[in-house]
Design a protein around this motif. Structure first.
Motif, PDB file in Angstrom:
ATOM      1  N   ILE A   1      27.991  51.601  55.015  1.00  0.00           N
ATOM      2  CA  ILE A   1      27.554  52.540  53.983  1.00  0.00           C
ATOM      3  C   ILE A   1      26.885  53.706  54.692  1.00  0.00           C
ATOM      4  CG2 ILE A   1      26.076  52.904  51.973  1.00  0.00           C
ATOM      5  CD1 ILE A   1      26.371  50.006  51.286  1.00  0.00           C
ATOM      6  N   SER A   2      27.323  54.901  54.423  1.00  0.00           N
ATOM      7  CA  SER A   2      26.682  56.075  55.008  1.00  0.00           C
ATOM      8  C   SER A   2      26.363  57.057  53.889  1.00  0.00           C
ATOM      9  CB  SER A   2      27.553  56.705  56.094  1.00  0.00           C
ATOM     10  OG  SER A   2      28.871  56.870  55.659  1.00  0.00           O
ATOM     11  N   TRP A   3      25.367  57.868  54.159  1.00  0.00           N
ATOM     12  CA  TRP A   3      24.920  58.779  53.098  1.00  0.00           C
ATOM     13  C   TRP A   3      24.366  60.061  53.667  1.00  0.00           C
ATOM     14  CZ3 TRP A   3      22.635  54.002  54.013  1.00  0.00           C
ATOM     15  CH2 TRP A   3      21.361  54.017  54.586  1.00  0.00           C
ATOM     16  N   LYS A   4      24.444  61.069  52.835  1.00  0.00           N
ATOM     17  CA  LYS A   4      23.756  62.328  53.092  1.00  0.00           C
ATOM     18  C   LYS A   4      23.069  62.693  51.786  1.00  0.00           C
ATOM     19  CE  LYS A   4      24.364  67.192  54.170  1.00  0.00           C
ATOM     20  NZ  LYS A   4      25.334  68.295  54.234  1.00  0.00           N
ATOM     21  N   LEU A   5      21.768  62.617  51.791  1.00  0.00           N
ATOM     22  CA  LEU A   5      21.007  62.787  50.558  1.00  0.00           C
ATOM     23  C   LEU A   5      19.873  63.782  50.781  1.00  0.00           C
ATOM     24  CD1 LEU A   5      20.819  59.022  49.563  1.00  0.00           C
ATOM     25  CD2 LEU A   5      22.286  60.758  48.556  1.00  0.00           C
ATOM     26  N   THR A   6      19.602  64.550  49.772  1.00  0.00           N
ATOM     27  CA  THR A   6      18.559  65.572  49.849  1.00  0.00           C
ATOM     28  C   THR A   6      17.242  65.035  49.324  1.00  0.00           C
ATOM     29  OG1 THR A   6      20.200  67.309  49.492  1.00  0.00           O
ATOM     30  CG2 THR A   6      17.902  67.894  49.088  1.00  0.00           C
TER      31      THR A   6
ATOM     32  N   CYS B   1       7.475  64.140  46.424  1.00  0.00           N
ATOM     33  CA  CYS B   1       8.839  64.128  46.943  1.00  0.00           C
ATOM     34  C   CYS B   1       9.786  63.450  45.965  1.00  0.00           C
ATOM     35  CB  CYS B   1       8.899  63.389  48.280  1.00  0.00           C
ATOM     36  SG  CYS B   1       7.712  63.992  49.491  1.00  0.00           S
ATOM     37  N   LEU B   2      11.015  63.927  45.974  1.00  0.00           N
ATOM     38  CA  LEU B   2      12.036  63.388  45.080  1.00  0.00           C
ATOM     39  C   LEU B   2      13.373  63.351  45.804  1.00  0.00           C
ATOM     40  CD1 LEU B   2      13.199  62.627  42.221  1.00  0.00           C
ATOM     41  CD2 LEU B   2      13.457  65.092  41.834  1.00  0.00           C
ATOM     42  N   VAL B   3      14.059  62.206  45.737  1.00  0.00           N
ATOM     43  CA  VAL B   3      15.449  62.113  46.166  1.00  0.00           C
ATOM     44  C   VAL B   3      16.250  62.104  44.874  1.00  0.00           C
ATOM     45  CG1 VAL B   3      17.142  60.814  47.511  1.00  0.00           C
ATOM     46  CG2 VAL B   3      14.732  60.735  48.156  1.00  0.00           C
TER      47      VAL B   3
ATOM     48  N   PHE C   1      10.702  71.515  40.824  1.00  0.00           N
ATOM     49  CA  PHE C   1      11.009  71.582  42.246  1.00  0.00           C
ATOM     50  C   PHE C   1      11.707  72.886  42.627  1.00  0.00           C
ATOM     51  CE2 PHE C   1       9.713  67.650  44.213  1.00  0.00           C
ATOM     52  CZ  PHE C   1       9.574  66.775  43.153  1.00  0.00           C
ATOM     53  N   GLU C   2      11.656  73.869  41.743  1.00  0.00           N
ATOM     54  CA  GLU C   2      12.185  75.180  42.108  1.00  0.00           C
ATOM     55  C   GLU C   2      11.416  75.719  43.303  1.00  0.00           C
ATOM     56  OE1 GLU C   2      14.640  77.254  41.162  1.00  0.00           O
ATOM     57  OE2 GLU C   2      15.463  75.690  39.877  1.00  0.00           O
ATOM     58  N   GLY C   3      12.123  76.150  44.320  1.00  0.00           N
ATOM     59  CA  GLY C   3      11.451  76.686  45.497  1.00  0.00           C
ATOM     60  C   GLY C   3      10.912  75.625  46.445  1.00  0.00           C
ATOM     61  N   ALA C   4      11.208  74.350  46.150  1.00  0.00           N
ATOM     62  CA  ALA C   4      10.704  73.260  46.994  1.00  0.00           C
ATOM     63  C   ALA C   4      11.445  73.230  48.315  1.00  0.00           C
ATOM     64  CB  ALA C   4      10.873  71.918  46.274  1.00  0.00           C
ATOM     65  N   ASP C   5      10.772  72.706  49.335  1.00  0.00           N
ATOM     66  CA  ASP C   5      11.432  72.496  50.621  1.00  0.00           C
ATOM     67  C   ASP C   5      12.442  71.364  50.491  1.00  0.00           C
ATOM     68  OD1 ASP C   5       8.366  73.048  52.506  1.00  0.00           O
ATOM     69  OD2 ASP C   5       9.931  74.444  51.848  1.00  0.00           O
ATOM     70  N   GLU C   6      13.439  71.401  51.366  1.00  0.00           N
ATOM     71  CA  GLU C   6      14.465  70.371  51.353  1.00  0.00           C
ATOM     72  C   GLU C   6      14.518  69.659  52.685  1.00  0.00           C
ATOM     73  OE1 GLU C   6      17.786  72.657  48.624  1.00  0.00           O
ATOM     74  OE2 GLU C   6      18.424  71.515  50.396  1.00  0.00           O
ATOM     75  N   TYR C   7      14.847  68.391  52.625  1.00  0.00           N
ATOM     76  CA  TYR C   7      15.077  67.635  53.851  1.00  0.00           C
ATOM     77  C   TYR C   7      16.374  66.859  53.651  1.00  0.00           C
ATOM     78  CZ  TYR C   7      14.621  63.965  57.362  1.00  0.00           C
ATOM     79  OH  TYR C   7      14.853  63.105  58.402  1.00  0.00           O
TER      80      TYR C   7
END
Lengths: 144, 74
Positions: free
Chosen positions: A25-30, A43-45, A128-134
Motif C-alpha cells: 500500500i502506498s500513498w501520497k496524502l496532504t 492539522c488535518l489530513v 484552512f484557507e492559506g494553510a501550509d501544506e505537507y
C-alpha cells in the motif's frame, strides 16, 4: 478566492516474492497546517479525515506520518478481512479507482488487484484557507 | 484542553468504544469507535490538545452536544 484542490491517492498492489504474497500500500496524502489562537498547530489530513495538533512543524510532520501509517495498519493488521475493510473505508471516504466497480468488487472479495484510488475534487476546508501544506508520501507491505 | 481530561471525558461516555492504543514512532495513538460506528484516531502524545482538534474529535465520535458545554467561554 477559488479553493485549492487537493489530489491525493492511495494505491494497492499485490506483489509475489519467492514463497510469499504481499500487498503493498502506498500513498501520497496532504496534511494541512494552521496555527490556532493558542499557538498550537492544528492539522488535518483531509483525505483520511484525520485531525491532530502539534507544537511545531517538525512534530506535525512526524505525527502526519505516524497517524497516516496507523490508519492503514489498523485496517490491514488489526481488522478481520483487512483488504476488504480498507477498500470499504476508502470507498466511504470518496476514493475512486479506474474501473471502480470491478476493482472494488475484486478487493472486497479478497482478490488483490493493482489499484490506484484517487479522491476526485477535494476542496480545502474554509478554516484552512492559506494553510501550509505537507506532502506525506510513504508505503507499507503486508504479508497475506 | 488537557489531554488526560479529554480522554477521560470521552471514555466515560456510554457507547464510545475504546479499541486499542499503540505507540508508533514516538507517537501515542488511541483508537475509538464513536456512537455512529466511525473509527476515530486520536493523537494522545502531547499534554494539551488544541480546542479545535477536540471539537473535531467530538464531532466524529458523535458527541457534538458536548461542545457548547465543554468550550463555553462564559
Amino acid at each position: 478566492m477559488a479553493t485549492k484542490r487537493i489530489m491525493d491517492y492511495v494505491s494497492i498492489e499485490p506483489i509475489r516474492q519467492k514463497n510469499e504474497s504481499l500487498i503493498k500500500i502506498s500513498w501520497k496524502l496532504t496534511t494541512l497546517k494552521r496555527k490556532d489562537k493558542s499557538g498550537l498547530l492544528v492539522c488535518l489530513v483531509p483525505a483520511l479525515d484525520l485531525h491532530f495538533s502539534a507544537k511545531d512543524n517538525d512534530s506535525a510532520n512526524l505525527k502526519s506520518h505516524a497517524l497516516t501509517k496507523s490508519f492503514f495498519d489498523h485496517y490491514m493488521l488489526h481488522s478481520k478481512n483487512g483488504l476488504k475493510q480498507i477498500t470499504l473505508e476508502l470507498h466511504k471516504l470518496g476514493y475512486k479507482a479506474n474501473d471502480n466497480v470491478s476493482t472494488i468488487h475484486s478487493l472486497i472479495n479478497n482478490r488483490p488487484v493493482k489499484a490506484k484510488f484517487k479522491i476526485p475534487e477535494l476542496p480545502r476546508p474554509l478554516e484552512f484557507e492559506g494553510a501550509d501544506e505537507y506532502q506525506n508520501e510513504s508505503k507499507m507491505s503486508i504479508a497475506v | 484542553m488537557d489531554k488526560t481530561l479529554f480522554i477521560d471525558i470521552i471514555e466515560s461516555i456510554k457507547g464510545i468504544t475504546f479499541i486499542r492504543r499503540e505507540f508508533s514512532d514516538g507517537i501515542h495513538i488511541h483508537f475509538y469507535e464513536g456512537l455512529t460506528g466511525k473509527l476515530v484516531i486520536i493523537d494522545a502524545s502531547d499534554e494539551e490538545i488544541s480546542e479545535d482538534i477536540c471539537k473535531a474529535h467530538l464531532i466524529k465520535l458523535g458527541l457534538e452536544y458536548l461542545i457548547p458545554t465543554l468550550f463555553n467561554k462564559n
